[in-house]
Enzyme design. Sequence first.
Site, PDB file in Angstrom:
ATOM      1  N   GLU A 138       4.311   7.096  -6.764  1.00 37.27           N
ATOM      2  CA  GLU A 138       3.186   7.946  -6.348  1.00 37.27           C
ATOM      3  C   GLU A 138       3.598   8.817  -5.155  1.00 37.27           C
ATOM      4  OE1 GLU A 138      -0.282   5.722  -5.152  1.00 37.27           O
ATOM      5  OE2 GLU A 138      -1.465   7.526  -4.798  1.00 37.27           O
ATOM      6  N   GLU A 177       3.928   2.525  -5.792  1.00 33.91           N
ATOM      7  CA  GLU A 177       3.661   3.297  -4.576  1.00 33.91           C
ATOM      8  C   GLU A 177       4.768   4.321  -4.322  1.00 33.91           C
ATOM      9  OE1 GLU A 177       1.178   1.647  -1.148  1.00 33.91           O
ATOM     10  OE2 GLU A 177       3.246   1.330  -0.515  1.00 33.91           O
ATOM     11  N   CYS A 203      -2.156  -1.506   0.804  1.00 36.70           N
ATOM     12  CA  CYS A 203      -2.055  -2.926   0.432  1.00 36.70           C
ATOM     13  C   CYS A 203      -2.793  -3.845   1.398  1.00 36.70           C
ATOM     14  CB  CYS A 203      -0.597  -3.345   0.283  1.00 36.70           C
ATOM     15  SG  CYS A 203       0.426  -2.820   1.637  1.00 36.70           S
ATOM     16  N   GLU A 220     -14.049  -2.950  -8.136  1.00 32.44           N
ATOM     17  CA  GLU A 220     -12.891  -2.196  -8.673  1.00 32.44           C
ATOM     18  C   GLU A 220     -11.767  -3.120  -9.100  1.00 32.44           C
ATOM     19  OE1 GLU A 220     -14.100  -2.023  -5.612  1.00 32.44           O
ATOM     20  OE2 GLU A 220     -14.438   0.019  -4.950  1.00 32.44           O
ATOM     21  N   SER A 272      -2.980   5.770  -0.847  1.00 36.03           N
ATOM     22  CA  SER A 272      -2.361   5.525  -2.157  1.00 36.03           C
ATOM     23  C   SER A 272      -3.403   4.856  -3.046  1.00 36.03           C
ATOM     24  CB  SER A 272      -1.159   4.588  -1.971  1.00 36.03           C
ATOM     25  OG  SER A 272      -0.881   3.916  -3.164  1.00 36.03           O
ATOM     26  N   LYS A 308      -8.633 -10.534   2.202  1.00 36.84           N
ATOM     27  CA  LYS A 308      -8.344 -10.597   0.765  1.00 36.84           C
ATOM     28  C   LYS A 308      -9.399 -11.418   0.010  1.00 36.84           C
ATOM     29  CE  LYS A 308      -3.509  -9.288   1.053  1.00 36.84           C
ATOM     30  NZ  LYS A 308      -3.563  -7.926   0.517  1.00 36.84           N
ATOM     31  N   GLU A 359     -11.615  -8.561  -0.631  1.00 41.71           N
ATOM     32  CA  GLU A 359     -10.983  -7.615  -1.561  1.00 41.71           C
ATOM     33  C   GLU A 359     -11.092  -8.081  -3.018  1.00 41.71           C
ATOM     34  OE1 GLU A 359      -6.724  -7.798  -1.627  1.00 41.71           O
ATOM     35  OE2 GLU A 359      -6.507  -5.663  -2.025  1.00 41.71           O
ATOM     36  N   CYS A 376       1.041  -8.940   8.283  1.00 43.54           N
ATOM     37  CA  CYS A 376       0.435 -10.137   7.677  1.00 43.54           C
ATOM     38  C   CYS A 376       0.998 -11.438   8.246  1.00 43.54           C
ATOM     39  CB  CYS A 376       0.646 -10.135   6.173  1.00 43.54           C
ATOM     40  SG  CYS A 376      -0.022  -8.687   5.372  1.00 43.54           S
TER      41      CYS A 376
HETATM   42 FE1  SF4 Z   1      -4.139  -6.618   6.398  1.00 41.51          FE
HETATM   43 FE2  SF4 Z   1      -4.075  -8.590   8.168  1.00 41.51          FE
HETATM   44 FE3  SF4 Z   1      -4.769  -9.089   5.635  1.00 41.51          FE
HETATM   45 FE4  SF4 Z   1      -2.233  -8.478   6.210  1.00 41.51          FE
HETATM   46  S1  SF4 Z   1      -3.329 -10.292   6.886  1.00 41.51           S
HETATM   47  S2  SF4 Z   1      -3.452  -7.646   4.522  1.00 41.51           S
HETATM   48  S3  SF4 Z   1      -2.489  -7.014   7.879  1.00 41.51           S
HETATM   49  S4  SF4 Z   1      -5.912  -7.817   7.084  1.00 41.51           S
END
Ligand code: SF4
Length: 393
Positions: free
Chosen positions: A95, A92, A112, A179, A132, A171, A174, A316
Amino acid sequence: MNCTFCGQCIESCPTGALHEKENINDVWAKLKDPDTYVVVQTAPSIRVALGEEFGMEIGTNVTGKMVSALKALGFDKVFDTNTGADFTIMEEATEFVKRFKENDNLPMTTSCCPGWVRFAEMEYPESLAHLSSCKSPHQMFGAIIKSYYAEKNNIDPKNIYVVSVMPCIAKKYERQREEMKVNGLWDVDAVITTRELARMIKQANIEFDKLEDQTFDNPMEEATGAAAIFGVTGGVMEAALRTAYELITGEELKKLDFEEVRGNKGIKKATIKIGDKEVKVAVAHGLGNARKVMEEIKNGTADYSFVEVMACPGGCIMGGGQPIKSSKIRMTTDIAAKRAAAMYSIDERSVIRKSHENPILKEIYKEYIGKPGEHKAHELLHTHYTPMEEYRI
Ligand code: SF4
């Protein structure tokens, strides 16, 4: 569905009616399968919250016990997503420096946080070039485990199952994005939250508070202080600035703490002097604040070069997968401040505090990836985004 999957609704549901879609049974099944090599990685903010599920004080750093518990659960390797966070900063910051020098799609925003990425895809599809192209730390690390680590240890990557312990519900979404595959294999095969890990430890009758401390496994146990602060708002920006400063000036950065981007203000703005340049940065946490910054970018009034965005208020450490607190505790205790203090203390005590000085990364780039931002790095560590106009409000 116009939802970013951040999971904040679970944290604040007054009746406790909401919960994540569990992946515990998937992980137990793989742990019992002798033909599967099961690797686990833990995000920076798990270690300062997991202890709360076992009656410990908010913000207790339980890294050593967490690693012991994961080894007792039977994982073949216990790795640290902080190493992945160091990869994220290498990519990052590289970049950013390139885009800053070429004045290309500035401001560049971090990428992220999958809750933020989905929010941008749904609500600001015309602005995705600002993001990014870096994958998030656990995705990068999963890709490294199934390529470099697999090759080095003669393991068929098809037999590797990567589990990420994350403070995050988004996540889970994600890791299933199309991808997030390299050579047809997912970077990460399962995501469990801090709460799910605590449930697994309890299911296994492990007495967490009695565990001896253990360390992460070789060869990827090394991570820096910069990576340790990824989980707190402003932490990614601070980590990236430490590396970007040295990339731009070629000089050693003496003062590593960027106090300007710390703290709980919804949008933090700062001008950072890097050599003879002034770099304007902004840090937003909570999607309401992200929206304000994105509106500035959209209407052309933002004069920042670099923006960090985290969907969860506080970052997080306050993610949707973290231990749930009663409304009384939430009203009377600054939970974010306690967990953040634990993370900054890990950074302060770290011998190496800049991602580009992580010796393991240096070795992997030299031996396997080449230079940050180049072909192989893009193949493994970068991604792209998809406009979702149909969700725009
Ligand atoms: Fe984003 Fe919340 Fe997940 Fe952290 S815990 S990556 S701030 S959604």
